[in-house]
Design a protein around this motif. Structure first.
Motif, PDB file in Angstrom:
ATOM      1  N   ASP A 119     -15.810  16.233 -14.350  1.00  0.00           N
ATOM      2  CA  ASP A 119     -16.223  14.846 -14.100  1.00  0.00           C
ATOM      3  C   ASP A 119     -15.484  13.841 -14.989  1.00  0.00           C
ATOM      4  OD1 ASP A 119     -18.095  15.797 -12.244  1.00  0.00           O
ATOM      5  OD2 ASP A 119     -19.603  16.070 -13.797  1.00  0.00           O
ATOM      6  N   THR A 120     -14.201  14.066 -15.187  1.00  0.00           N
ATOM      7  CA  THR A 120     -13.436  13.165 -16.059  1.00  0.00           C
ATOM      8  C   THR A 120     -12.283  12.531 -15.301  1.00  0.00           C
ATOM      9  OG1 THR A 120     -13.971  14.628 -17.900  1.00  0.00           O
ATOM     10  CG2 THR A 120     -12.278  12.980 -18.301  1.00  0.00           C
ATOM     11  N   LEU A 121     -12.309  11.206 -15.287  1.00  0.00           N
ATOM     12  CA  LEU A 121     -11.274  10.440 -14.611  1.00  0.00           C
ATOM     13  C   LEU A 121     -10.022  10.362 -15.481  1.00  0.00           C
ATOM     14  CD1 LEU A 121     -11.154   8.505 -12.049  1.00  0.00           C
ATOM     15  CD2 LEU A 121     -11.572   6.642 -13.675  1.00  0.00           C
ATOM     16  N   ASP A 122      -8.831  10.350 -14.861  1.00  0.00           N
ATOM     17  CA  ASP A 122      -7.626   9.953 -15.591  1.00  0.00           C
ATOM     18  C   ASP A 122      -7.418   8.480 -15.257  1.00  0.00           C
ATOM     19  OD1 ASP A 122      -5.129   9.396 -16.589  1.00  0.00           O
ATOM     20  OD2 ASP A 122      -4.293  11.356 -16.106  1.00  0.00           O
ATOM     21  N   GLY A 123      -8.106   7.641 -16.008  1.00  0.00           N
ATOM     22  CA  GLY A 123      -8.146   6.208 -15.696  1.00  0.00           C
ATOM     23  C   GLY A 123      -6.771   5.565 -15.713  1.00  0.00           C
ATOM     24  N   ALA A 124      -5.929   5.999 -16.654  1.00  0.00           N
ATOM     25  CA  ALA A 124      -4.597   5.393 -16.760  1.00  0.00           C
ATOM     26  C   ALA A 124      -3.768   5.732 -15.526  1.00  0.00           C
ATOM     27  CB  ALA A 124      -3.902   5.889 -18.026  1.00  0.00           C
ATOM     28  N   ALA A 125      -3.875   6.986 -15.077  1.00  0.00           N
ATOM     29  CA  ALA A 125      -3.115   7.392 -13.883  1.00  0.00           C
ATOM     30  C   ALA A 125      -3.621   6.625 -12.660  1.00  0.00           C
ATOM     31  CB  ALA A 125      -3.247   8.894 -13.666  1.00  0.00           C
ATOM     32  N   LEU A 126      -4.945   6.508 -12.534  1.00  0.00           N
ATOM     33  CA  LEU A 126      -5.513   5.792 -11.383  1.00  0.00           C
ATOM     34  C   LEU A 126      -5.113   4.317 -11.419  1.00  0.00           C
ATOM     35  CD1 LEU A 126      -7.241   5.711  -8.859  1.00  0.00           C
ATOM     36  CD2 LEU A 126      -9.282   5.562 -10.306  1.00  0.00           C
ATOM     37  N   ASP A 127      -5.081   3.739 -12.604  1.00  0.00           N
ATOM     38  CA  ASP A 127      -4.646   2.335 -12.731  1.00  0.00           C
ATOM     39  C   ASP A 127      -3.229   2.155 -12.187  1.00  0.00           C
ATOM     40  OD1 ASP A 127      -6.856   1.048 -13.768  1.00  0.00           O
ATOM     41  OD2 ASP A 127      -6.306   1.451 -15.858  1.00  0.00           O
ATOM     42  N   ARG A 128      -2.340   3.081 -12.549  1.00  0.00           N
ATOM     43  CA  ARG A 128      -0.942   2.951 -12.103  1.00  0.00           C
ATOM     44  C   ARG A 128      -0.835   3.072 -10.581  1.00  0.00           C
ATOM     45  NH1 ARG A 128       0.006   5.757 -16.931  1.00  0.00           N
ATOM     46  NH2 ARG A 128       0.023   7.779 -15.891  1.00  0.00           N
ATOM     47  N   LEU A 129      -1.615   3.984 -10.004  1.00  0.00           N
ATOM     48  CA  LEU A 129      -1.570   4.143  -8.540  1.00  0.00           C
ATOM     49  C   LEU A 129      -2.166   2.912  -7.857  1.00  0.00           C
ATOM     50  CD1 LEU A 129      -2.546   7.904  -8.076  1.00  0.00           C
ATOM     51  CD2 LEU A 129      -0.286   6.881  -8.402  1.00  0.00           C
ATOM     52  N   ALA A 130      -3.257   2.395  -8.429  1.00  0.00           N
ATOM     53  CA  ALA A 130      -3.874   1.194  -7.849  1.00  0.00           C
ATOM     54  C   ALA A 130      -2.914   0.010  -7.947  1.00  0.00           C
ATOM     55  CB  ALA A 130      -5.194   0.897  -8.555  1.00  0.00           C
ATOM     56  N   ASP A 131      -2.177  -0.082  -9.054  1.00  0.00           N
ATOM     57  CA  ASP A 131      -1.147  -1.134  -9.193  1.00  0.00           C
ATOM     58  C   ASP A 131      -0.134  -1.024  -8.056  1.00  0.00           C
ATOM     59  OD1 ASP A 131      -2.164  -2.225 -11.528  1.00  0.00           O
ATOM     60  OD2 ASP A 131      -0.812  -1.100 -12.860  1.00  0.00           O
ATOM     61  N   ALA A 132       0.323   0.206  -7.807  1.00  0.00           N
ATOM     62  CA  ALA A 132       1.355   0.407  -6.771  1.00  0.00           C
ATOM     63  C   ALA A 132       0.804   0.033  -5.391  1.00  0.00           C
ATOM     64  CB  ALA A 132       1.826   1.867  -6.784  1.00  0.00           C
ATOM     65  N   ILE A 133      -0.447   0.389  -5.111  1.00  0.00           N
ATOM     66  CA  ILE A 133      -1.039   0.068  -3.800  1.00  0.00           C
ATOM     67  C   ILE A 133      -1.183  -1.451  -3.657  1.00  0.00           C
ATOM     68  CG2 ILE A 133      -3.170   0.251  -2.417  1.00  0.00           C
ATOM     69  CD1 ILE A 133      -3.451   3.146  -3.550  1.00  0.00           C
ATOM     70  N   ALA A 134      -1.613  -2.106  -4.737  1.00  0.00           N
ATOM     71  CA  ALA A 134      -1.821  -3.562  -4.667  1.00  0.00           C
ATOM     72  C   ALA A 134      -0.502  -4.323  -4.561  1.00  0.00           C
ATOM     73  CB  ALA A 134      -2.589  -4.019  -5.905  1.00  0.00           C
ATOM     74  N   ALA A 135       0.583  -3.721  -5.071  1.00  0.00           N
ATOM     75  CA  ALA A 135       1.865  -4.433  -5.135  1.00  0.00           C
ATOM     76  C   ALA A 135       2.568  -4.510  -3.786  1.00  0.00           C
ATOM     77  CB  ALA A 135       2.783  -3.758  -6.151  1.00  0.00           C
ATOM     78  N   VAL A 136       2.248  -3.595  -2.889  1.00  0.00           N
ATOM     79  CA  VAL A 136       2.950  -3.562  -1.601  1.00  0.00           C
ATOM     80  C   VAL A 136       1.956  -3.921  -0.500  1.00  0.00           C
ATOM     81  CG1 VAL A 136       4.400  -2.184  -0.068  1.00  0.00           C
ATOM     82  CG2 VAL A 136       4.333  -1.652  -2.509  1.00  0.00           C
ATOM     83  N   ASP A 137       2.339  -4.866   0.350  1.00  0.00           N
ATOM     84  CA  ASP A 137       1.431  -5.297   1.410  1.00  0.00           C
ATOM     85  C   ASP A 137       1.630  -4.397   2.638  1.00  0.00           C
ATOM     86  OD1 ASP A 137      -0.416  -6.727   2.730  1.00  0.00           O
ATOM     87  OD2 ASP A 137       0.925  -8.397   3.266  1.00  0.00           O
ATOM     88  N   VAL A 138       0.897  -3.289   2.657  1.00  0.00           N
ATOM     89  CA  VAL A 138       1.041  -2.330   3.758  1.00  0.00           C
ATOM     90  C   VAL A 138       0.007  -2.665   4.827  1.00  0.00           C
ATOM     91  CG1 VAL A 138       0.941   0.118   4.384  1.00  0.00           C
ATOM     92  CG2 VAL A 138       1.752  -0.550   2.123  1.00  0.00           C
ATOM     93  N   ASP A 139       0.463  -2.856   6.071  1.00  0.00           N
ATOM     94  CA  ASP A 139      -0.467  -3.055   7.188  1.00  0.00           C
ATOM     95  C   ASP A 139      -1.160  -1.739   7.470  1.00  0.00           C
ATOM     96  OD1 ASP A 139       0.007  -5.624   7.751  1.00  0.00           O
ATOM     97  OD2 ASP A 139       1.371  -5.273   9.445  1.00  0.00           O
ATOM     98  N   ASP A 140      -2.417  -1.770   7.807  1.00  0.00           N
ATOM     99  CA  ASP A 140      -3.127  -0.575   8.280  1.00  0.00           C
ATOM    100  C   ASP A 140      -2.915   0.634   7.372  1.00  0.00           C
ATOM    101  OD1 ASP A 140      -4.090  -2.059  10.333  1.00  0.00           O
ATOM    102  OD2 ASP A 140      -2.610  -1.381  11.789  1.00  0.00           O
ATOM    103  N   LEU A 141      -3.411   0.484   6.154  1.00  0.00           N
ATOM    104  CA  LEU A 141      -3.319   1.563   5.166  1.00  0.00           C
ATOM    105  C   LEU A 141      -4.659   2.289   5.055  1.00  0.00           C
ATOM    106  CD1 LEU A 141      -1.788   2.997   2.812  1.00  0.00           C
ATOM    107  CD2 LEU A 141      -2.755   1.234   1.296  1.00  0.00           C
TER     108      LEU A 141
END
Ligand code: IP8
Length: 251
Positions: free
Chosen positions: A19-41
């Protein structure tokens, strides 16, 4: 253009601590998702140290079921907790992410075939949301509940949504050959069977061999890449390994 991306459970959690998150890794992935405007993701995430820990405590796997409601709720609850972490990190960055819990939607029949209705996900996409699904437990005829992996959900969604692109963000930079170099393209299982290892055990534990075989059965091209390449994939690139079963392979 519909894109499905799976965030590997081992990427977003600390696999060795329950039950342990890798918060730093998730932050980086969330940054990448937010940075690109993908239609229908559509985003799918795995279980990592949340789902797998609880599933193994209850002896539940993709094939071994349980009819104990407490076990089902415990495993599902752990996955909902992880899903909430993923949603929160996406919301922090303005991504309109909404949860879809497979336990409430999907089933397996007595032959273990997964049925995942996609009308809900399609409607969400039409309304501009980013549905976020996760590996989960599902009701399984004759077994109680069994685990459904994020990989299975991706394959089912790719067919149901007639997706254009599928991406697997994994701990490794792609499918690796015997020298640990990334294989650029796979269109034939036999050509890579030696390096992937042809064992049933690998398939049951959701290893690379089973993943490659399942992806070769899709009409949708699939990329397997490491966490640093998520942005490149979402921007339309093909980092890591491209797996193309071909247009006839509609499963
Ligand atoms: O990590 C597993 O999903 P995966 C989900 O994609 C559970 O295999 C509940 C163990």
């Amino acid at each position: 253009m519909t894109t499905i991306v799976k965030l590997g459970g081992s990427v977003i959690t600390e696999k060795d601590r329950a039950d342990t998150l890798d918060g730093a890794a998730l932050d980086r992935l969330a940054d990448a998702i937010a940075a690109v405007d993908v239609d229908d993701l559509v985003v799918v995430h795995g279980g990592g140290s949340f789902g797998h820990h609880h599933a193994s405590e209850h002896g539940v796997s993709k094939t071994a079921g349980s009819d104990d409601a407490g076990a089902a709720v415990d495993i599902h609850g752990a996955m909902k907790t992880l899903n909430e972490f993923v949603l929160a990190r996406l919301h922090d960055r303005g991504v309109p992410a909404v949860p879809v819990h497979p336990f409430s939607a999907a089933t397996r029949d007595a032959d273990a075939t997964l049925a995942l209705p996609t009308a809900q996900v399609e409607t969400m996409l039409g309304e501009g949301f980013v549905p976020v699904l996760h590996g989960d437990v599902v009701a399984h005829a004759g077994e109680g509940v069994t685990v459904v992996s994020g990989d299975e959900l991706v394959v089912s969604l790719a067919r149901g949504l007639d997706a254009d692109r599928v991406g697997f963000c994994s701990t490794v930079p792609g499918v690796l050959d015997a020298d640990d170099a990334v294989v650029e393209r796979i269109d034939d299982y036999d050509a890579v069977a030696d390096v992937l290892g042809e064992s049933d055990a690998t398939d049951v534990t959701g290893g690379m061999a089973g993943k490659v075989r399942a992806l070769l059965g899709l009409a949708t091209p699939a990329s397997v890449f490491g966490p640093d390449a998520l942005g490149a994939f979402l921007s339309g690139g093909t980092p890591g390994t491209l797996i193309e079963g071909g247009a006839d392979a509609d499963g």
